[in-house]
Design an enzyme around this catalytic site. Sequence first.
Site, PDB file in Angstrom:
ATOM      1  N   CYS A   1       4.302  12.645   0.753  1.00  9.92           N
ATOM      2  CA  CYS A   1       3.325  13.144   1.594  1.00  9.92           C
ATOM      3  C   CYS A   1       2.007  13.203   0.656  1.00  9.92           C
ATOM      4  O   CYS A   1       2.129  13.545  -0.787  1.00  9.92           O
ATOM      5  CB  CYS A   1       3.038  14.346   2.216  1.00  9.92           C
ATOM      6  SG  CYS A   1       4.419  14.329   3.424  1.00  9.92           S
TER       7      CYS A   1
ATOM      8  N   GLU B   1      19.818  -2.529 -10.490  1.00  7.95           N
ATOM      9  CA  GLU B   1      18.262  -2.520 -10.465  1.00  7.95           C
ATOM     10  C   GLU B   1      17.941  -3.777  -9.236  1.00  7.95           C
ATOM     11  O   GLU B   1      17.084  -3.563  -8.388  1.00  7.95           O
ATOM     12  CB  GLU B   1      17.492  -2.693 -11.603  1.00  7.95           C
ATOM     13  CG  GLU B   1      15.791  -2.660 -11.307  1.00  7.95           C
ATOM     14  CD  GLU B   1      15.394  -1.686 -10.483  1.00  7.95           C
ATOM     15  OE1 GLU B   1      15.955  -0.571 -10.425  1.00  7.95           O
ATOM     16  OE2 GLU B   1      14.345  -1.574 -10.398  1.00  7.95           O
TER      17      GLU B   1
ATOM     18  N   LYS C   1       6.738   6.422  -2.710  1.00 10.72           N
ATOM     19  CA  LYS C   1       6.718   6.040  -4.102  1.00 10.72           C
ATOM     20  C   LYS C   1       7.080   7.536  -5.012  1.00 10.72           C
ATOM     21  O   LYS C   1       7.741   7.296  -6.111  1.00 10.72           O
ATOM     22  CB  LYS C   1       5.506   5.507  -4.770  1.00 10.72           C
ATOM     23  CG  LYS C   1       5.576   5.174  -6.213  1.00 10.72           C
ATOM     24  CD  LYS C   1       4.636   4.059  -6.401  1.00 10.72           C
ATOM     25  CE  LYS C   1       5.006   3.594  -7.806  1.00 10.72           C
ATOM     26  NZ  LYS C   1       6.146   2.687  -7.754  1.00 10.72           N
TER      27      LYS C   1
ATOM     28  N   ARG D   1       2.290   7.529  -1.086  1.00  9.19           N
ATOM     29  CA  ARG D   1       3.330   8.724  -0.968  1.00  9.19           C
ATOM     30  C   ARG D   1       3.707   8.913   0.307  1.00  9.19           C
ATOM     31  O   ARG D   1       4.866   9.782   0.767  1.00  9.19           O
ATOM     32  CB  ARG D   1       2.384   9.842  -1.060  1.00  9.19           C
ATOM     33  CG  ARG D   1       1.707   9.821  -2.864  1.00  9.19           C
ATOM     34  CD  ARG D   1       0.761  10.904  -2.849  1.00  9.19           C
ATOM     35  NE  ARG D   1       1.548  12.135  -3.085  1.00  9.19           N
ATOM     36  CZ  ARG D   1       1.919  12.787  -4.225  1.00  9.19           C
ATOM     37  NH1 ARG D   1       1.960  12.265  -5.544  1.00  9.19           N
ATOM     38  NH2 ARG D   1       2.737  14.071  -4.212  1.00  9.19           N
TER      39      ARG D   1
ATOM     40  N   TRP E   1       5.138  11.499   4.854  1.00  6.23           N
ATOM     41  CA  TRP E   1       6.246  10.918   4.839  1.00  6.23           C
ATOM     42  C   TRP E   1       7.325  11.911   5.476  1.00  6.23           C
ATOM     43  O   TRP E   1       7.418  13.114   4.945  1.00  6.23           O
ATOM     44  CB  TRP E   1       6.778  10.808   3.471  1.00  6.23           C
ATOM     45  CG  TRP E   1       8.316   9.971   3.024  1.00  6.23           C
ATOM     46  CD1 TRP E   1       8.443   8.761   3.209  1.00  6.23           C
ATOM     47  CD2 TRP E   1       9.428  10.699   3.070  1.00  6.23           C
ATOM     48  NE1 TRP E   1       9.584   8.337   3.068  1.00  6.23           N
ATOM     49  CE2 TRP E   1      10.411   9.605   2.935  1.00  6.23           C
ATOM     50  CE3 TRP E   1       9.891  11.792   2.725  1.00  6.23           C
ATOM     51  CZ2 TRP E   1      11.857   9.586   2.752  1.00  6.23           C
ATOM     52  CZ3 TRP E   1      11.295  12.049   2.517  1.00  6.23           C
ATOM     53  CH2 TRP E   1      12.184  11.226   2.498  1.00  6.23           C
TER      54      TRP E   1
ATOM     55  N   ASN F   1       2.145  19.279   1.597  1.00  6.17           N
ATOM     56  CA  ASN F   1       3.137  18.428   0.871  1.00  6.17           C
ATOM     57  C   ASN F   1       4.261  19.181   0.372  1.00  6.17           C
ATOM     58  O   ASN F   1       4.034  19.968  -0.486  1.00  6.17           O
ATOM     59  CB  ASN F   1       2.463  17.698  -0.342  1.00  6.17           C
ATOM     60  CG  ASN F   1       3.207  16.954  -1.070  1.00  6.17           C
ATOM     61  OD1 ASN F   1       2.835  16.891  -2.090  1.00  6.17           O
ATOM     62  ND2 ASN F   1       4.454  16.333  -0.667  1.00  6.17           N
ATOM     63  N   GLY F   2       5.588  19.021   0.694  1.00  5.85           N
ATOM     64  CA  GLY F   2       6.541  19.943   0.282  1.00  5.85           C
ATOM     65  C   GLY F   2       7.171  20.127   1.289  1.00  5.85           C
ATOM     66  O   GLY F   2       7.369  19.492   2.484  1.00  5.85           O
TER      67      GLY F   2
END
Length: 636
Positions: free
Chosen positions: A2, A511, A631, A27, A79, A105-106
């Site tokens: 977020c 990867e 991300k 984000r 998100w 955000n959190g």
Amino acid sequence: MCGIVAVIGSREAAPLLLEGLRQLEYRGYDSAGLATVEATPAGPGQLTCLRAEGKLVNLQQRYEQYPAAGHCGIGHTRWATHGKPEERNAHPHLDGTGQLAVVQNGIIENHRSLREQLQASGVVFLSDTDTEVIPHLISQCLARLRSSGRAASGSLLLEAVQQVLPELHGAYALAVVWGETPGALVVARRQAPLLIGLGEGEFLCASDTPALAGFTRTILPMEDGEVALLTPLGIELHDALGNRVQRTPSLLTGTEHVADKRSFRHFMHKEIHEQPETAALWVARHLPPPSDAPGSPSLVALPLPAKVFEGVEQIQILACGTSRHASLVGAYLLEQLAGIPTSVFHASEFRYAPPPLAPHTLTIGVTQSGETADTLAALVMEEERRGLIADPAYAARLLGITNRAESSLGRLVPHLLDIGAGIEVGVAATKTFLGQLLTFYGLALAFAERRSSRSPAQLQDLVSGLRALPAQLKELVEEHDRRCAELAHLFADTQDVIFLGRGINYPIALEGALKLKEISYIHAEGYPAGEMKHGPIALLDSRVPVVSIAMPGRVFEKVLSNAQEAKARDAQLIGVAPEGPDTALFDVLLPVPAVDELLSPLLTVIPMQLLSYHIAAHRGLDVDQPRNLAKSVTVE
Ligand code: G6P
């Protein structure tokens, strides 16, 4: 996870919020929303809230239909954690009056008990989010404060937020606006990033620097626990105990904070192409020009004091995702080149099952964003548990490796290596992975030189190899861009891909598989080639391509034999290997020059990135914003 943004000043807030959110969309992009407060000639202002499911473009369209006016506002790109990605769960969340709005955000860990408590007092919830408890708590607090006759003001809003914050458990960054106070907004953070940008008579607050860079270069990163009241006249900053704090702002340097796609279709493609430049910059910064003069500078110039290297008996590395894969290459180098026992941990696992404490341990936290909650928390835990031991041999020695020196990691650890790759927007990390690898080469060479674990000539050869890297990467990126674009159609119906590697290239197989999963949603597994026969070989048939990294060195023949085993099961073999008779067994070859095995991951990763990119682009997928990902993962 977020992104939040808040603005107050003399201009219309909504366009600034939308531009800020555009820079923060990496984000999260499950939904977006904004709330503005418009001053009215008589009395209080008017709050308008707009929200839309999905990407920011949907919010932009809504704004074009229903403009939200006012010079003060907050915005959010989500998100999803608590509650599905639907409009009713989009931020901002409002209180019962519809005049107080919050973005966050959190994660508010005690949201359930707070929700029950609020419901018992008659509050009706409209979303499934943890955040919605916050506007209701602030609203109730404001009502209490006002019942004693106090007038609505920015200070009152600040006081109410300060009273509510101790009730919230967990990590958060939040911003609050109130219809009653069009000239004030309040922001706060605990263990989630938040920076204030200082413009002329206006302030913009955001989760990350790209949202600020187009607005101002003067920033004030908020510290943990701080709360700020922003008005067009200034910032009133308070610490967690309520004390006023004065701090000098800092300057954003360079242009790397501005995200620009240039002529590329996707950020990821652009960032893959930027890697020769990433390497050239790293070489220029860290490899001093060769010199025969006595007392000439050491092999690698790292901005670390000698004490970081002294007496280290073992190293533990904490990281997540792609950063962990870079760390696995780093561990290989630190063990095989510098002779230091090194372990790599998933930060999220380390937090709850750390190994027994050992003395003289260097702990390295690796996070490109510098904000990954698990990595930061694992570092804090390590520092705390070592702080309980009186013996100085057990003291915490923390080092960070990041692409964002100004991040929370930068403020947490005493020593930092900035990989300096420039802002990366594509959710799938590419150039920052290369930057992390290079940083580990620098670190391992610095340790090896100090410990004389390899001869000076051997180390010098590796340094020469690193100097040649930018030119090699340039050729490789161009060549594989073409080859992988041509190959992509072969994977149109592929459902599973196996990536094999051994030794220092095993992490590159991991990867490669992660890149493919992330952006093309094809199931992929990275496996140590020698382990294939202990299970995964059962998956193979003509529909399962196998990408095998086979670079000359200690395990070259072994990897080729493992590839033969796959071929015998009809798998389509794609080789990442030098051209030559040994590698004729591959159905498709993605050629990589035969460099020193120790340096080979710096090259073998390029076809991995480009193969995934072109497969995803060919499938028409949203390469830069793959579903369900973000991300920067600032929640546990
Ligand atoms: C997320 C991203 C990954 C990244 C990981 C760790 O999962 O989608 O690309 O590798 O976080 O991020 P960090 O910023 O700590 O390197």
